[in-house]
Design a protein around this motif. Structure first.
Motif, short mmCIF file in Angstrom:
data_model
loop_
_atom_site.label_atom_id
_atom_site.label_comp_id
_atom_site.label_asym_id
_atom_site.label_seq_id
_atom_site.Cartn_x
_atom_site.Cartn_y
_atom_site.Cartn_z
N ILE A 117 -6.25 -1.37 -21.68
CA ILE A 117 -6.93 -0.61 -20.63
C ILE A 117 -8.22 0.00 -21.16
N SER A 213 -3.70 5.62 -9.60
CA SER A 213 -3.61 4.62 -8.55
C SER A 213 -4.89 4.58 -7.72
N MET A 267 -4.24 1.18 -10.74
CA MET A 267 -3.14 0.37 -11.26
C MET A 267 -1.87 0.73 -10.50
N LEU A 270 2.83 -0.50 -13.73
CA LEU A 270 2.70 0.08 -15.07
C LEU A 270 3.90 -0.35 -15.91
#
Length: 367
Positions: A117, A213, A267, A270
């Protein structure tokens, strides 16, 4: 090689250079350090200061695999936003400098892969809105991925200005996490004065990544910290507070404070990589309780002398948090086994299961 330009400090270069970096730079005397500020499917953009970046060529082994060519380097071993690289002729990457931290997740799909990431990060802002986006279990999942990376997590609760936003209730829900040393700050991401509350984690030279998110307010927060509307934003859906992806790629942006910010796309999945430790994910107190059970293999069900169940009965441990601990532990264990298999395949050896020290219901559980 010559000393790096002073402008590098404005994008996170540190005076205390890693000794491994000196070796790499000595091996490429004609190259200069640069930081990856954007990552696209077609390649990388690097910068040597706070100005515009330049597109560069990467090593052939870093290229993404195609239908007729397989990649020779795992995705997590290729550069990502935040990485430092050595560039020759201002257009060609010749080396990736060792990382001091890396935030990763398990990539979607059947085969085990890791997705990087951000690299060389000091702080991770776990951004969550005080609307339908607030999800304590998801925050715990983010913390599991962040805390083992070497970065400091900070929970940032956005949309404190919305009618019905209850920051006090959110702080109460996060009390167990905050007690373990993870700060939580509620802000109106549109208000520069309110965002000043994040200043303690935005010192010159620090690199901060935003994770959360879609629709959590990451791009809005970025714009406010920058003082300009650089990042595209969009309203969330009213019926479920779900957002749309307004950030399409990761990018490193220098801030007026002297810190650097990495904005990331939202995202929704996860997955752990198998390298995490549950205690790092804010479950240290549960691990301490589990160690106090009468039986070493306590499954925390109906066994006598279960310290975990006793703490839940006394109201000292939230049962939902404990169940998430068990769920995440199982996922970490499964990912650890898949990682061990992948490593064994590379080395041509029989994989050794790592689940015994990863899965809670194996370490403290099923007899």
């Amino acid at each position: 090689m010559n000393s790096p330009p002073a402008d590098l400090q404005a994008i996170g270069w540190r005076a205390d250079i890693d000794p491994r970096w000196r070796d790499a730079m000595a091996a490429h005397p004609d190259a200069h350090p640069a930081r990856v500020v954007e990552q696209h499917r077609s390649g990388y953009v690097v910068a040597t200061g706070p100005g515009e970046g330049v597109a560069v060529e990467s090593l052939p082994e870093w290229q993404r695999p195609t239908g007729y060519r397989k990649g020779t380097v795992a995705p997590e071993d290729r550069p990502a936003v935040g990485d430092w690289v050595l560039v020759e002729d201002g257009r060609r990457i010749v080396a990736l400098l060792p990382r001091r931290s890396a935030i990763k997740r398990g990539a979607a799909g059947e085969h085990y892969r890791q997705q990087l990431i951000a690299a060389n990060v000091d702080v991770a802002f776990v951004v969550c809105g005080l609307d339908g986006d607030f999800n304590l279990r998801r925050i715990e999942r983010y913390l599991l991925l962040v805390q083992g990376s070497g970065a400091q997590p900070v929970v940032v609760l956005t949309k404190a200005d919305l009618p019905g936003a209850d920051a006090a209730a959110a702080h109460a829900a996060l009390a167990g996490i905050e007690a373990l040393g993870v700060p939580a700050v509620a802000v109106n991401a549109k208000d520069a004065a309110a965002v000043e509350a994040l200043a303690p984690w935005l010192h010159p030279g620090d690199t901060v990544v935003l994770v959360g998110s879609s629709g959590a307010g990451k791009s809005t927060l970025t714009n406010t910290l920058l003082g300009i509307d650089r990042m595209k934003t969009a309203a969330v859906r009213e019926h479920d507070a779900r957002g749309r992806h307004t950030t399409t790629h990761r990018a490193l942006i220098p801030l007026p404070s002297g810190a650097c910010l990495i904005d990331t796309p939202g995202m929704r999945e996860l997955k752990p990589t198998g390298e995490e430790e549950l205690a790092d994910g804010g479950f240290g107190d549960v691990e301490v309780l589990a160690a106090q059970c009468r039986f070493r293999d306590c499954a925390h069900g109906r066994e006598p002398g279960c310290a975990v169940r006793a703490a839940i009965a006394r109201g000292e441990l939230d049962e939902g948090r404990f169940l998430n601990y068990m769920k995440l532990g199982g996922e970490v264990a499964a990912a650890a086994d898949r990682l061990a298999s992948r490593l064994a395949d590379k080395q041509g050896a029989k994989p050794a299961s790592r689940a015994a020290h990863k899965r809670p219901d194996d370490r403290h559980g099923k007899r």
